[in-house]
Design a protein around this motif. Structure first.
Motif, PDB file in Angstrom:
ATOM      1  N   UNK A  75     -44.150   1.524  71.866  1.00  0.00           N
ATOM      2  CA  UNK A  75     -45.155   0.664  71.221  1.00  0.00           C
ATOM      3  C   UNK A  75     -45.096  -0.691  71.910  1.00  0.00           C
ATOM      4  N   UNK A  76     -46.189  -1.095  72.537  1.00  0.00           N
ATOM      5  CA  UNK A  76     -46.272  -2.401  73.208  1.00  0.00           C
ATOM      6  C   UNK A  76     -47.080  -3.297  72.288  1.00  0.00           C
ATOM      7  N   UNK A  77     -46.545  -4.479  71.920  1.00  0.00           N
ATOM      8  CA  UNK A  77     -47.121  -5.186  70.775  1.00  0.00           C
ATOM      9  C   UNK A  77     -47.747  -6.534  71.084  1.00  0.00           C
ATOM     10  N   UNK A  78     -48.064  -6.812  72.304  1.00  0.00           N
ATOM     11  CA  UNK A  78     -48.680  -8.105  72.618  1.00  0.00           C
ATOM     12  C   UNK A  78     -49.802  -7.873  73.621  1.00  0.00           C
ATOM     13  N   UNK A  79     -50.893  -8.619  73.470  1.00  0.00           N
ATOM     14  CA  UNK A  79     -52.075  -8.340  74.293  1.00  0.00           C
ATOM     15  C   UNK A  79     -51.776  -8.440  75.794  1.00  0.00           C
ATOM     16  N   UNK A  80     -51.033  -9.486  76.189  1.00  0.00           N
ATOM     17  CA  UNK A  80     -50.773  -9.645  77.628  1.00  0.00           C
ATOM     18  C   UNK A  80     -49.838  -8.550  78.135  1.00  0.00           C
ATOM     19  N   UNK A  81     -48.859  -8.195  77.307  1.00  0.00           N
ATOM     20  CA  UNK A  81     -47.939  -7.113  77.699  1.00  0.00           C
ATOM     21  C   UNK A  81     -48.689  -5.783  77.801  1.00  0.00           C
ATOM     22  N   UNK A 106     -50.843  -2.641  59.606  1.00  0.00           N
ATOM     23  CA  UNK A 106     -50.483  -3.025  60.987  1.00  0.00           C
ATOM     24  C   UNK A 106     -49.017  -2.708  61.252  1.00  0.00           C
ATOM     25  N   UNK A 107     -48.155  -3.064  60.291  1.00  0.00           N
ATOM     26  CA  UNK A 107     -46.710  -2.861  60.505  1.00  0.00           C
ATOM     27  C   UNK A 107     -46.359  -1.384  60.705  1.00  0.00           C
ATOM     28  N   UNK A 108     -47.213  -0.482  60.207  1.00  0.00           N
ATOM     29  CA  UNK A 108     -46.959   0.947  60.407  1.00  0.00           C
ATOM     30  C   UNK A 108     -47.044   1.313  61.887  1.00  0.00           C
ATOM     31  N   UNK A 109     -47.726   0.450  62.672  1.00  0.00           N
ATOM     32  CA  UNK A 109     -47.905   0.749  64.103  1.00  0.00           C
ATOM     33  C   UNK A 109     -47.236  -0.279  65.007  1.00  0.00           C
ATOM     34  N   UNK A 110     -47.173  -1.525  64.545  1.00  0.00           N
ATOM     35  CA  UNK A 110     -46.827  -2.628  65.438  1.00  0.00           C
ATOM     36  C   UNK A 110     -45.601  -3.361  64.931  1.00  0.00           C
ATOM     37  N   UNK A 111     -44.526  -3.397  65.718  1.00  0.00           N
ATOM     38  CA  UNK A 111     -43.294  -4.038  65.250  1.00  0.00           C
ATOM     39  C   UNK A 111     -43.454  -5.523  64.943  1.00  0.00           C
ATOM     40  N   UNK A 112     -44.417  -6.204  65.559  1.00  0.00           N
ATOM     41  CA  UNK A 112     -44.597  -7.641  65.306  1.00  0.00           C
ATOM     42  C   UNK A 112     -45.437  -7.890  64.061  1.00  0.00           C
ATOM     43  N   UNK A 148     -51.844  -7.258  65.582  1.00  0.00           N
ATOM     44  CA  UNK A 148     -52.613  -6.431  66.507  1.00  0.00           C
ATOM     45  C   UNK A 148     -53.055  -7.308  67.679  1.00  0.00           C
ATOM     46  N   UNK A 149     -53.263  -6.711  68.846  1.00  0.00           N
ATOM     47  CA  UNK A 149     -53.226  -5.276  69.141  1.00  0.00           C
ATOM     48  C   UNK A 149     -51.805  -4.767  69.389  1.00  0.00           C
ATOM     49  N   UNK A 150     -51.695  -3.431  69.299  1.00  0.00           N
ATOM     50  CA  UNK A 150     -50.499  -2.741  69.770  1.00  0.00           C
ATOM     51  C   UNK A 150     -50.977  -1.512  70.531  1.00  0.00           C
ATOM     52  N   UNK A 151     -50.213  -1.135  71.529  1.00  0.00           N
ATOM     53  CA  UNK A 151     -50.558   0.062  72.295  1.00  0.00           C
ATOM     54  C   UNK A 151     -49.443   1.070  72.129  1.00  0.00           C
ATOM     55  N   UNK A 152     -49.819   2.292  71.706  1.00  0.00           N
ATOM     56  CA  UNK A 152     -48.811   3.329  71.538  1.00  0.00           C
ATOM     57  C   UNK A 152     -48.996   4.377  72.633  1.00  0.00           C
ATOM     58  N   UNK A 153     -47.893   4.653  73.302  1.00  0.00           N
ATOM     59  CA  UNK A 153     -47.907   5.660  74.363  1.00  0.00           C
ATOM     60  C   UNK A 153     -46.642   6.494  74.160  1.00  0.00           C
ATOM     61  N   UNK A 154     -46.788   7.650  73.542  1.00  0.00           N
ATOM     62  CA  UNK A 154     -45.609   8.440  73.169  1.00  0.00           C
ATOM     63  C   UNK A 154     -44.771   7.650  72.188  1.00  0.00           C
ATOM     64  N   UNK A 155     -43.461   7.500  72.494  1.00  0.00           N
ATOM     65  CA  UNK A 155     -42.612   6.751  71.558  1.00  0.00           C
ATOM     66  C   UNK A 155     -42.557   5.255  71.889  1.00  0.00           C
TER      67      UNK A 155
END
Ligand code: GSH
Length: 207
Positions: free
Chosen positions: A64-70, A46-52, A55-62
């Motif tokens: 990374x959005x790391x909270x479901x509501x965000x 998970x940490x390879x993708x998500x700073x927190x 999961x979940x995390x959303x990656x869009x280019x550079x």
């Protein structure tokens, strides 16, 4: 965009964001991390993708959005219709989603989502019964005010936030009618479990 999610049978926060991703109509890929692996294998993945480290995390280019509501808010900014336009509906949809996002800890702890479990009526603590009563009240109030079929009329992010609750009600044999429902909340609960998006997730979870 790539959405990083956890084991589909268990990860309620992943389910919420994934449902909204699907409803957005935007193209996406998904990266699945199996949770509860030993020796921090899941955590490291998970940490390879998500700073927190969650999961979940959303990656869009550079980004990374790391909270479901965000994630849901980000998607709502890209795709119209995920929140209602009308201020009153929008405010109440947001209130309902936010109350779920930050609350109902007892229900969440005592009745974890498990889409592979056989449904079984389960005695609930006082604190969890209080959570259930409040959820049924929120559903009843909004369904009564706006007439359904979803919480504020058309399907919105608020409904994504309550879909894992509907699975818990089913798995633990929780009947809205035992908590003040006069019909609409129970029907709504069932409706959440019948959307094509949830059924697709559930099929994958059972695989
Ligand atoms: N507030 C966060 C909560 C995310 C969360 O707690 N995710 C759990 C799975 S549902 C997680 O990543 N747990 C780490 C693990 O099980 O290794 C959100 O809304 O996204």
């Amino acid at each position: 965009m790539d959405i990083v999610i956890g084991t589909k049978a268990w990860s309620t926060w992943s389910l919420r964001a994934w449902l909204v991703m699907k409803r957005s109509g935007l193209p996406f890929t998904e990266t699945l991390v199996e949770l509860r692996q030993e020796n921090d294998v899941s955590g490291a993945a998970i940490r390879a993708h998500s700073p927190s480290g969650l999961v979940p995390a959303l990656k869009d280019g550079d980004l990374a959005v790391w909270d479901s509501l965000a994630i849901c808010e980000y998607l709502a900014g890209l795709s119209p219709g995920l929140w209602p336009l009308e201020p009153e509906r929008r405010a109440l949809a947001r209130s309902a989603a936010a109350e779920m996002h930050s609350g109902f800890a007892s229900l969440r702890g005592e009745c974890p989502m498990d889409l592979r479990a056989e449904p079984k009526p389960t005695p609930l603590s006082e604190a969890t019964q209080k959570d259930v009563r409040r959820i049924v009240a929120v559903w009843s109030e909004l369904l009564g005010r706006f007439g359904g079929p979803f919480l504020v009329g058309e399907w919105s992010i608020a409904d994504a936030f309550y879909t894992p609750v509907a699975t818990r009600f089913r798995t633990y044999g929780i009947k809205p009618s035992d908590y003040g429902d006069t019909g609409a909340a129970g029907e709504y609960c069932q409706r959440l479990l019948e959307t094509p998006e949830f059924l697709a997730w559930e099929t994958a979870a059972k695989r």
